[in-house]
Each structure stands twice: as C-alpha cells, then as structure tokens.
Design an enzyme around this catalytic site. Structure first.
Site, PDB file in Angstrom:
ATOM      1  N   ARG A  65     -27.000  13.535  -7.572  1.00 56.35           N
ATOM      2  CA  ARG A  65     -25.593  13.913  -7.368  1.00 56.35           C
ATOM      3  C   ARG A  65     -25.501  15.140  -6.466  1.00 56.35           C
ATOM      4  O   ARG A  65     -24.638  15.239  -5.610  1.00 56.35           O
ATOM      5  CB  ARG A  65     -24.881  14.184  -8.699  1.00 56.35           C
ATOM      6  N   TYR A 117      -0.927   8.903   5.030  1.00 61.16           N
ATOM      7  CA  TYR A 117      -1.456   7.752   4.294  1.00 61.16           C
ATOM      8  C   TYR A 117      -0.853   7.744   2.875  1.00 61.16           C
ATOM      9  O   TYR A 117      -0.723   8.796   2.249  1.00 61.16           O
ATOM     10  CB  TYR A 117      -2.986   7.871   4.245  1.00 61.16           C
ATOM     11  N   ASP A 188      -6.593  14.310   9.405  1.00 63.69           N
ATOM     12  CA  ASP A 188      -7.121  13.015   8.985  1.00 63.69           C
ATOM     13  C   ASP A 188      -7.302  12.182  10.257  1.00 63.69           C
ATOM     14  O   ASP A 188      -6.329  11.787  10.896  1.00 63.69           O
ATOM     15  CB  ASP A 188      -6.142  12.345   8.006  1.00 63.69           C
ATOM     16  N   LYS A 213     -13.037   2.843   6.777  1.00 65.78           N
ATOM     17  CA  LYS A 213     -12.413   2.217   7.941  1.00 65.78           C
ATOM     18  C   LYS A 213     -13.406   2.183   9.116  1.00 65.78           C
ATOM     19  O   LYS A 213     -14.415   1.517   9.019  1.00 65.78           O
ATOM     20  CB  LYS A 213     -11.118   2.951   8.281  1.00 65.78           C
TER      21      LYS A 213
HETATM   22  C1  LIG Z   1      -7.683   4.466   3.818  1.00 64.57           C
HETATM   23  C2  LIG Z   1      -7.217   5.815   4.204  1.00 64.57           C
HETATM   24  C3  LIG Z   1      -7.395   6.939   3.377  1.00 64.57           C
HETATM   25  C4  LIG Z   1      -8.005   6.826   1.993  1.00 64.57           C
HETATM   26  O1  LIG Z   1      -9.331   6.442   2.024  1.00 64.57           O
HETATM   27  P1  LIG Z   1     -10.041   5.572   0.853  1.00 64.57           P
HETATM   28  O2  LIG Z   1     -11.443   5.472   1.361  1.00 64.57           O
HETATM   29  O3  LIG Z   1      -9.327   4.272   0.749  1.00 64.57           O
HETATM   30  O4  LIG Z   1      -9.916   6.372  -0.404  1.00 64.57           O
HETATM   31  C5  LIG Z   1      -6.967   8.163   3.846  1.00 64.57           C
HETATM   32  N1  LIG Z   1      -6.386   8.291   5.063  1.00 64.57           N
HETATM   33  C6  LIG Z   1      -6.180   7.235   5.871  1.00 64.57           C
HETATM   34  C7  LIG Z   1      -5.510   7.442   7.182  1.00 64.57           C
HETATM   35  C8  LIG Z   1      -6.582   5.970   5.476  1.00 64.57           C
HETATM   36  O5  LIG Z   1      -6.369   4.923   6.287  1.00 64.57           O
END
Ligand SMILES: *Cc1c(COP(=O)(O)O)cnc(C)c1O
Length: 418
Positions: A65, A117, A188, A213
């Site tokens: 961890r 998001y 982000d 993503k």
């Molecule tokens: C999917 C997403 C998140 C969250 O990520 P997870 O891996 O699903 O927890 C945050 N910001 C954006 C822009 C996203 O597309």
C-alpha cells in the site's frame, strides 16, 4: 559479461528530460530488469517485502500500500509526461479528487468551474462539507475569479475542456489571479491527456487525470493520478495516499503503464477522427451546432491554439441534433460502429446522450443553462478509421432526423406536431 544498452535515463520525477513525448512515453519508468534482462517489467503482486534485519528491508519496499514497483514505475512515467517532479497514483480519478480535498484544512474554501465532471460535483457538494470545505461554483471563472476569492480560499479547480460542452478555460489567466493570493490551481486534464495539454506549463500547481480514460486508453482499468512539482505537496499527498489507502493494484498500474506507452499514437488518431467527424457534422443540415475545440469556429479556439499541442482538438466532441430528444436517442441507436456507453478515451468510439446518461443528476434548468440540452449528443472518438466513423455518423443522422411529412394537414416532424 556484456550488459545490454541501458535504457534512457529517467530518474524518478526528473522534470528536465530532453526527449520528446513518444520517446518518454515508451521509456520513462521502464528500465529493463537488472537481474533477468526482461524488457517489460514483471507484475509485482507481493503485498510485503522481506527484511534482512529488523527494520532493514532488502530493497526500498516494505508494504505494497505504501509503495510497490509497478506503481512507482507508472508514477515516474506520468510525472515525465506531465513535466512534473512528482506523480501519485490512486484507485480512481474520484479518489484523487477526494484526497486533494481532504488535504485542505477544516474551514477552507474552494472555487470551481460550474461544469465539472459529475462525480467531482458530487464530491464537492455532498462530501467536502463533512470535512469543513465549502465550494463556490462559477460558469465564467476567467472573468469573475477575483470576485469569489475569500480569505480562506485555498484552491481553484478547473476542468478544460469542460464536459460535455467542450468549453475551454485559460489556465494562465486563472493561475495568475490565484497566485496573487497564494491560492493553488488544480486542472483536471482527463479530456485531453498529457499528450495534448500540459497544465503545469501554463501555471497550474496540480494536474489530475482519470487514468480510466485516455492514459490507460483501453477501457479496462479504473485508476487516477495527480502530478505536481511542490515538495510540500508531495509530502502531504503521499502521506494521504498511504493513510487513506485508495491505491491502485500492481496489476492495474502495469496495465495503465502499458496503455500509456501508446498514448501519443492514440491521441493523434483520435484527434484526426474527431476533426473529420466534427467537419461532417458541421456540414450536415440535421445538426444545430457542433462543439469541438479543434474547429476554427469554436468560441475559445484561441485558447486551444495557446494551450494545446499544435492546437489539437483532442478526441472528444458534442453536437446538437435537430428534432429534440427523440432524434438524439434515434441517432445513438442507429450507429453501427460507436458503442452507446458512458466514459471516454478508449480505443473504441463511444456515444452518449448527457441529459439522460452522464448528466441526468443535474436539474434540467441548471443543465440547459450550461448548454446541456436533451438534443445534445457526446462522442468520444476512438482509433478506428476516420472514413468509417464519419460515414457511420452520416447514415445515423439520416435515420434519426425524419423529414417533415404532411399528416392531417399539419407538418409532423419526428412524431411531434410542430
Ligand atoms: C471519469 C472522470 C473523472 C473520475 O474518474 P474515475 O476514474 O471514474 O473515478 C474525473 N474527471 C473527469 C473529467 C472524468 O472524465
């Protein structure tokens, strides 16, 4: 004994790498195994590591961890690609958001763009308050950020491009205002990936990704990462990474690292595909408007040219179809190649209707105020061939938008009397 040529030197977190993106994507954090010579790292599943004497581990690892080889290597690679000194990986993009918010003192204030998001919005409005953090949302952060700054403002949260309307924020403009008050800026960067945009180069203090993503890119890992330069942040966030324990598995780190090695190829192809799909949509009589930051007609095109690699638009776009909700649904159902699903950034193209899928939780009036109408369709272009993706969109538009028919003397379009 002859040693094979050493891989490109990428000491952990070195921000001064001189190689180009693709070279670093392949080699950063990917040394060959010094014992076996294996070119690809093994998946280190061990949760614990032997010690030669009490308190004397054999190597640098003690307990998985806290740190493990696969996570370290992945973090090294992301740090290099985001021009950061440090990167920390988490079990999801949402865990990154939660950890950053948890790093703030009780009584802190955060300013965020409105169209973040959905999960980020949920954490800001329904979880942060429990540990004493208030969030103010603004749709026009570049214009009014100074009006929202309070004595206790500690963080500004930007998402650019925004989801699903692909609006852009000038990171430098917001960072300049924030830094006058000692406030940190988080960007982000999930929608563009480090190949298209490096927010730290434009003044951001922290860049975050849902690795789920583009970085992993194959729709088979949920993971997140944050990258930054501050030693103080490294101390605080790595403490929370271990203390909170929302860490990714070694197997997921290995998969995401493998995905990362082809990010530049995938991001280029997705941009080529999104560009041709956006052009086809813009030329169609069945389309009201197209949101794509790679198009010259995009209202924030100047920011894209300044902030994105070669002004690239990335693989995401959205558009309004004529004929309302019924037409957006028929469009999605008429596609043959695109998969109707949430998420984005994978090798396969996806399509969704935000008003009833990803953004269904937002009240209709708030949704429409930021351009999320029932006729808005969001597309994530994958890496298939652009001719096929464009042809599929055009045939689905024809099926979705039914031409007006004269019925009982009234013009009927798409089943609705107009
Ligand atoms: C999917 C997403 C998140 C969250 O990520 P997870 O891996 O699903 O927890 C945050 N910001 C954006 C822009 C996203 O597309």
């Amino acid at each position: 004994m002859a040693f094979s040529k050493a891989p490109i030197e990428t000491p952990p977190g070195a921000p001064s790498l001189t190689h180009r993106f693709g070279t670093m994507a392949v080699h950063a954090g990917s040394p060959h195994d010094p014992v076996t010579g294996a070119v690809i790292e093994s998946i280190s599943l061990s949760t614990t590591f032997a010690q030669t004497a009490v308190g004397k581990p054999v190597g640098k690892y003690e307990y998985s961890r806290s740190s493990n080889p696969n996570r370290d290597n992945f973090e090294t690679a992301v740090a290099a690609l985001e021009h950061a000194k440090y990167a920390l990986a988490f079990a999801s993009g949402s865990a990154v958001t939660a950890t950053i918010l948890q790093s703030l003192d009780f009584g802190s204030h955060v300013i965020s763009v409105s169209d973040v998001y959905g999960g980020t919005h949920r954490y800001f409005t329904q979880c942060a308050k429990a540990h004493g953090v208030e969030v103010t949302f603004t749709p026009e952060i570049e214009i009014d950020v100074r009006d929202h700054i309070q004595k206790n403002t500690k963080l500004i949260w930007i998402e650019t491009p925004s989801n699903p309307t692909l609006r852009l924020v000038d990171i430098r403009a917001v960072a300049t205002a924030a830094h006058e008050h000692g406030i940190k800026v988080v960007v982000d960067n999930t929608f563009l990936s480090p190949y298209v945009q490096n927010p730290l180069d434009h003044g951001a203090d922290v860049v975050v990704h849902s690795v789920t993503k583009y970085i992993n890119g194959h729709s088979d890992v949920v993971m997140g990462v944050a990258a930054f330069n501050s030693d103080k942040l490294q101390e605080r966030l790595s403490f929370l990474q271990n203390a909170g324990g929302a860490v990714p598995s070694p197997h997921d780190c290995w998969l995401a690292h493998r995905g990362l090695k082809t990010l530049h190829l995938r991001a280029r192809e997705a941009t080529i595909n999104a560009t041709s799909v956006a052009q086809a949509l813009a030329a169609s009589p069945h389309v009201i408007s197209v949101n794509y930051p790679g198009s010259d007609s995009h209202p924030h095109r100047k920011i894209a040219i300044k902030q994105h690699r070669d002004g690239m638009g990335g693989g995401m776009l959205s558009f309004r179809i004529k004929g309302g909700e019924g037409a957006s649904e028929r469009f999605c159902q008429s596609l043959n190649i695109y998969v109707l699903a949430e998420s984005l950034g994978g090798v396969e193209s996806l399509v969704e209707v935000p008003s009833t899928m990803t953004h269904a939780g937002i009240p209709k009036d708030q949704r429409e105020a930021v351009g999320i109408f029932d006729d808005l369709v969001r597309i994530s272009c994958g890496i298939e061939d652009s001719e096929d993706l464009t042809a599929d969109v055009l045939q689905a538009l024809e099926k979705a938008v039914v031409f007006p028919k004269i019925q009982n003397g009234l013009a009927v379009q798409n089943g609705h009397v107009e």
